[in-house]
Design an enzyme around this catalytic site. Sequence first.
Site, PDB file in Angstrom:
ATOM      1  N   PHE A   9     -67.326 -17.826   9.394  1.00 40.08           N
ATOM      2  CA  PHE A   9     -67.796 -17.537  10.646  1.00 40.08           C
ATOM      3  C   PHE A   9     -69.185 -18.435  10.720  1.00 40.08           C
ATOM      4  O   PHE A   9     -69.320 -19.253  11.716  1.00 40.08           O
ATOM      5  CB  PHE A   9     -68.229 -16.141  11.304  1.00 40.08           C
ATOM      6  CG  PHE A   9     -67.252 -15.329  11.161  1.00 40.08           C
ATOM      7  CD1 PHE A   9     -66.078 -15.402  11.329  1.00 40.08           C
ATOM      8  CD2 PHE A   9     -67.773 -13.740  11.070  1.00 40.08           C
ATOM      9  CE1 PHE A   9     -65.068 -14.332  11.398  1.00 40.08           C
ATOM     10  CE2 PHE A   9     -66.722 -12.681  11.257  1.00 40.08           C
ATOM     11  CZ  PHE A   9     -65.249 -13.105  11.370  1.00 40.08           C
ATOM     12  N   ASN A  82     -75.550 -13.762  10.340  1.00 35.73           N
ATOM     13  CA  ASN A  82     -74.094 -13.729  10.092  1.00 35.73           C
ATOM     14  C   ASN A  82     -73.979 -13.417   8.851  1.00 35.73           C
ATOM     15  O   ASN A  82     -72.872 -12.905   8.277  1.00 35.73           O
ATOM     16  CB  ASN A  82     -73.620 -15.084  10.411  1.00 35.73           C
ATOM     17  CG  ASN A  82     -72.096 -15.245   9.863  1.00 35.73           C
ATOM     18  OD1 ASN A  82     -71.482 -14.561  10.092  1.00 35.73           O
ATOM     19  ND2 ASN A  82     -72.031 -16.054   8.980  1.00 35.73           N
ATOM     20  N   TYR A 148     -69.802  -0.047   3.762  1.00 34.72           N
ATOM     21  CA  TYR A 148     -69.786  -1.135   4.679  1.00 34.72           C
ATOM     22  C   TYR A 148     -69.822  -0.957   6.051  1.00 34.72           C
ATOM     23  O   TYR A 148     -70.520  -1.361   6.874  1.00 34.72           O
ATOM     24  CB  TYR A 148     -68.492  -1.959   4.147  1.00 34.72           C
ATOM     25  CG  TYR A 148     -68.242  -3.382   5.315  1.00 34.72           C
ATOM     26  CD1 TYR A 148     -69.098  -4.285   5.147  1.00 34.72           C
ATOM     27  CD2 TYR A 148     -67.262  -3.237   6.087  1.00 34.72           C
ATOM     28  CE1 TYR A 148     -69.151  -5.308   6.103  1.00 34.72           C
ATOM     29  CE2 TYR A 148     -67.143  -4.549   7.050  1.00 34.72           C
ATOM     30  CZ  TYR A 148     -68.235  -5.459   7.027  1.00 34.72           C
ATOM     31  OH  TYR A 148     -67.997  -6.648   7.667  1.00 34.72           O
ATOM     32  N   PRO A 178     -66.612  -8.616  15.400  1.00 29.48           N
ATOM     33  CA  PRO A 178     -65.413  -8.969  15.178  1.00 29.48           C
ATOM     34  C   PRO A 178     -64.550  -8.050  14.346  1.00 29.48           C
ATOM     35  O   PRO A 178     -64.889  -7.212  13.800  1.00 29.48           O
ATOM     36  CB  PRO A 178     -65.426 -10.151  14.446  1.00 29.48           C
ATOM     37  CG  PRO A 178     -66.879 -10.628  14.368  1.00 29.48           C
ATOM     38  CD  PRO A 178     -67.758  -9.179  14.372  1.00 29.48           C
ATOM     39  N   LEU A 180     -60.417  -7.956  11.990  1.00 30.83           N
ATOM     40  CA  LEU A 180     -59.992  -8.560  11.099  1.00 30.83           C
ATOM     41  C   LEU A 180     -60.009 -10.161  11.259  1.00 30.83           C
ATOM     42  O   LEU A 180     -59.359 -10.495  11.984  1.00 30.83           O
ATOM     43  CB  LEU A 180     -58.736  -8.189  10.805  1.00 30.83           C
ATOM     44  CG  LEU A 180     -58.688  -6.731  10.310  1.00 30.83           C
ATOM     45  CD1 LEU A 180     -56.937  -5.995  10.476  1.00 30.83           C
ATOM     46  CD2 LEU A 180     -58.847  -6.634   8.824  1.00 30.83           C
ATOM     47  N   PHE A 185     -63.893 -13.425   3.344  1.00 33.27           N
ATOM     48  CA  PHE A 185     -64.454 -11.899   3.472  1.00 33.27           C
ATOM     49  C   PHE A 185     -63.725 -11.029   2.540  1.00 33.27           C
ATOM     50  O   PHE A 185     -64.237 -10.466   1.584  1.00 33.27           O
ATOM     51  CB  PHE A 185     -64.348 -11.264   5.075  1.00 33.27           C
ATOM     52  CG  PHE A 185     -64.869 -10.118   4.908  1.00 33.27           C
ATOM     53  CD1 PHE A 185     -66.012  -9.779   5.359  1.00 33.27           C
ATOM     54  CD2 PHE A 185     -63.659  -9.132   4.950  1.00 33.27           C
ATOM     55  CE1 PHE A 185     -66.435  -8.509   5.247  1.00 33.27           C
ATOM     56  CE2 PHE A 185     -64.136  -7.790   5.237  1.00 33.27           C
ATOM     57  CZ  PHE A 185     -65.565  -7.315   5.371  1.00 33.27           C
TER      58      PHE A 185
HETATM   59  P1  NDP Z   1     -67.746 -15.200   4.411  1.00 37.92           P
HETATM   60  O1  NDP Z   1     -67.313 -14.784   3.062  1.00 37.92           O
HETATM   61  O2  NDP Z   1     -66.423 -16.141   4.618  1.00 37.92           O
HETATM   62  O3  NDP Z   1     -68.931 -15.725   4.487  1.00 37.92           O
HETATM   63  C1  NDP Z   1     -70.023 -14.949   4.237  1.00 37.92           C
HETATM   64  C2  NDP Z   1     -71.267 -15.980   4.242  1.00 37.92           C
HETATM   65  O4  NDP Z   1     -72.258 -15.047   4.054  1.00 37.92           O
HETATM   66  C3  NDP Z   1     -71.506 -16.874   3.466  1.00 37.92           C
HETATM   67  O5  NDP Z   1     -71.800 -17.967   3.935  1.00 37.92           O
HETATM   68  C4  NDP Z   1     -72.273 -16.376   2.359  1.00 37.92           C
HETATM   69  O6  NDP Z   1     -72.908 -17.611   1.709  1.00 37.92           O
HETATM   70  C5  NDP Z   1     -73.241 -15.649   3.046  1.00 37.92           C
HETATM   71  N1  NDP Z   1     -73.811 -14.654   2.229  1.00 37.92           N
HETATM   72  C6  NDP Z   1     -73.481 -13.532   1.630  1.00 37.92           C
HETATM   73  N2  NDP Z   1     -74.277 -12.790   1.022  1.00 37.92           N
HETATM   74  C7  NDP Z   1     -75.480 -13.626   0.959  1.00 37.92           C
HETATM   75  C8  NDP Z   1     -76.705 -13.562   0.488  1.00 37.92           C
HETATM   76  N3  NDP Z   1     -77.172 -12.445  -0.235  1.00 37.92           N
HETATM   77  N4  NDP Z   1     -77.809 -14.389   0.946  1.00 37.92           N
HETATM   78  C9  NDP Z   1     -77.333 -15.413   1.580  1.00 37.92           C
HETATM   79  N5  NDP Z   1     -75.963 -15.578   2.338  1.00 37.92           N
HETATM   80  C10 NDP Z   1     -75.090 -14.710   1.817  1.00 37.92           C
HETATM   81  O7  NDP Z   1     -67.231 -13.994   5.336  1.00 37.92           O
HETATM   82  P2  NDP Z   1     -66.984 -13.975   7.017  1.00 37.92           P
HETATM   83  O8  NDP Z   1     -67.537 -15.282   7.688  1.00 37.92           O
HETATM   84  O9  NDP Z   1     -65.895 -13.360   7.468  1.00 37.92           O
HETATM   85  O10 NDP Z   1     -68.320 -13.030   7.365  1.00 37.92           O
HETATM   86  C11 NDP Z   1     -69.751 -13.401   7.889  1.00 37.92           C
HETATM   87  C12 NDP Z   1     -70.072 -12.132   8.691  1.00 37.92           C
HETATM   88  O11 NDP Z   1     -69.253 -11.641   9.566  1.00 37.92           O
HETATM   89  C13 NDP Z   1     -70.302 -10.860   7.608  1.00 37.92           C
HETATM   90  O12 NDP Z   1     -71.564 -10.231   8.142  1.00 37.92           O
HETATM   91  C14 NDP Z   1     -69.213  -9.925   7.786  1.00 37.92           C
HETATM   92  O13 NDP Z   1     -69.577  -8.933   7.427  1.00 37.92           O
HETATM   93  C15 NDP Z   1     -68.752 -10.073   9.118  1.00 37.92           C
HETATM   94  N6  NDP Z   1     -67.418  -9.767   9.530  1.00 37.92           N
HETATM   95  C16 NDP Z   1     -66.353 -10.395   8.999  1.00 37.92           C
HETATM   96  C17 NDP Z   1     -65.187 -10.182   9.413  1.00 37.92           C
HETATM   97  C18 NDP Z   1     -63.819 -10.451   9.030  1.00 37.92           C
HETATM   98  O14 NDP Z   1     -62.877  -9.722   8.850  1.00 37.92           O
HETATM   99  N7  NDP Z   1     -64.012 -11.660   8.069  1.00 37.92           N
HETATM  100  C19 NDP Z   1     -65.020  -9.175  10.515  1.00 37.92           C
HETATM  101  C20 NDP Z   1     -66.248  -8.493  11.046  1.00 37.92           C
HETATM  102  C21 NDP Z   1     -67.594  -8.819  10.617  1.00 37.92           C
HETATM  103  P3  NDP Z   1     -73.344 -17.793   0.049  1.00 37.92           P
HETATM  104  O15 NDP Z   1     -72.260 -17.127  -0.649  1.00 37.92           O
HETATM  105  O16 NDP Z   1     -73.187 -19.371   0.171  1.00 37.92           O
HETATM  106  O17 NDP Z   1     -74.558 -17.108   0.151  1.00 37.92           O
HETATM  107  C1  8X3 Z   2     -64.808  -6.805   8.752  1.00 32.18           C
HETATM  108  C2  8X3 Z   2     -63.816  -6.250   9.351  1.00 32.18           C
HETATM  109  O1  8X3 Z   2     -61.920  -4.146   9.164  1.00 32.18           O
HETATM  110  O2  8X3 Z   2     -62.409  -5.745   7.210  1.00 32.18           O
HETATM  111  O3  8X3 Z   2     -65.961  -6.367   9.200  1.00 32.18           O
HETATM  112  O4  8X3 Z   2     -63.867  -4.184   7.748  1.00 32.18           O
HETATM  113  S1  8X3 Z   2     -62.754  -5.002   8.277  1.00 32.18           S
END
Ligand code: NDP
Ligand code: 8X3
Length: 254
Positions: A9, A82, A148, A178, A180, A185
């Site tokens: 995202f 994010n 989580y 969001p 899934l 992730f």
């Molecule tokens: P990704 O794993 O693709 O991206 C996660 C991002 O978070 C990466 O850029 C990572 O960067 C960064 N990050 C994680 N830990 C740290 C840290 N300790 N310090 C700094 N940066 C950090 O996952 P998504 O894009 O899917 O997730 C983004 C957000 O959306 C999260 O908050 C997640 O909980 C939320 N979300 C995701 C959903 C999904 O189904 N994918 C649905 C709902 C919410 P780096 O590793 O370089 O530090």
């Molecule tokens: C991420 C969506 O359903 O995988 O927040 O937890 S779920």
Amino acid sequence: MVTGATSGFGAAIAGKFAANGDNIIATGRRADRLQELKDKLESEYDVKVITLHFDVRDRNEVTAAVEQLSGMVDCVDILVNNAGLAAGLSTIDDGDVDDWDIMVDTNLKGLLYVTKYVLPLIKKSKQGHIINIGSTAGKVAYKNGNVYCATKFAVDALSQTMRIDLLPFGIKVTSVNPGLAETEFSIVRFKGDEDKAKSVYKGLDPLVADDIADVAFYCASQPAHVCINDITVTCTNQANSFYIIRDSEKVKNV
Ligand code: NDP
Ligand code: 8X3
């Protein structure tokens, strides 16, 4: 300013705003990915991309990064909180305490640190806006999601309270939740097990990162007097974090 811009995202949100001509502050731990994003966005669009490489869990790293930023920009208009992750998927009795610490420290404390230290720069903007990335997991709990889900319920509470606290400053607070979405992730959640990660989305047409970037951009593009408080978006196979239809027919738990 987008935290967690090295993937999913965050990278898509940075790209969406850059395409609109907005300068970007992209943050994350993986410096090589931040540099790639900067090179890409600056070559494709007429924008400046500042990269800040830090771990949101480390308060000293956050303050040092924001201090560095203060010397480079006058204000921050939009902060997208994010950065976040899930680690593991198990019942509470089988949970790994290290995983719990990582999720609480990143999703909750990291978001708080970034918000607290960036706020002075947001207050200097005439159009301050904080967009917190919550989750359907912060609206309806699901089996094995325990910690989580708890961190995302906490993000929901913080979005509500921040919106109250920041009213006098005219700073908008939006929670984007969001469902899934196929990013990195689940690979992170299952510690690199790509097959297990893929199985989460099997038989679904899940959200993709650009869908959430579009929603975040929409929320940020409203007139000054309009604040979208809370928006939940799922793929069409999903009603909430519990009810999902796979292969167009079957209803199952996550
Ligand atoms: P990704 O794993 O693709 O991206 C996660 C991002 O978070 C990466 O850029 C990572 O960067 C960064 N990050 C994680 N830990 C740290 C840290 N300790 N310090 C700094 N940066 C950090 O996952 P998504 O894009 O899917 O997730 C983004 C957000 O959306 C999260 O908050 C997640 O909980 C939320 N979300 C995701 C959903 C999904 O189904 N994918 C649905 C709902 C919410 P780096 O590793 O370089 O530090
Ligand atoms: C991420 C969506 O359903 O995988 O927040 O937890 S779920």
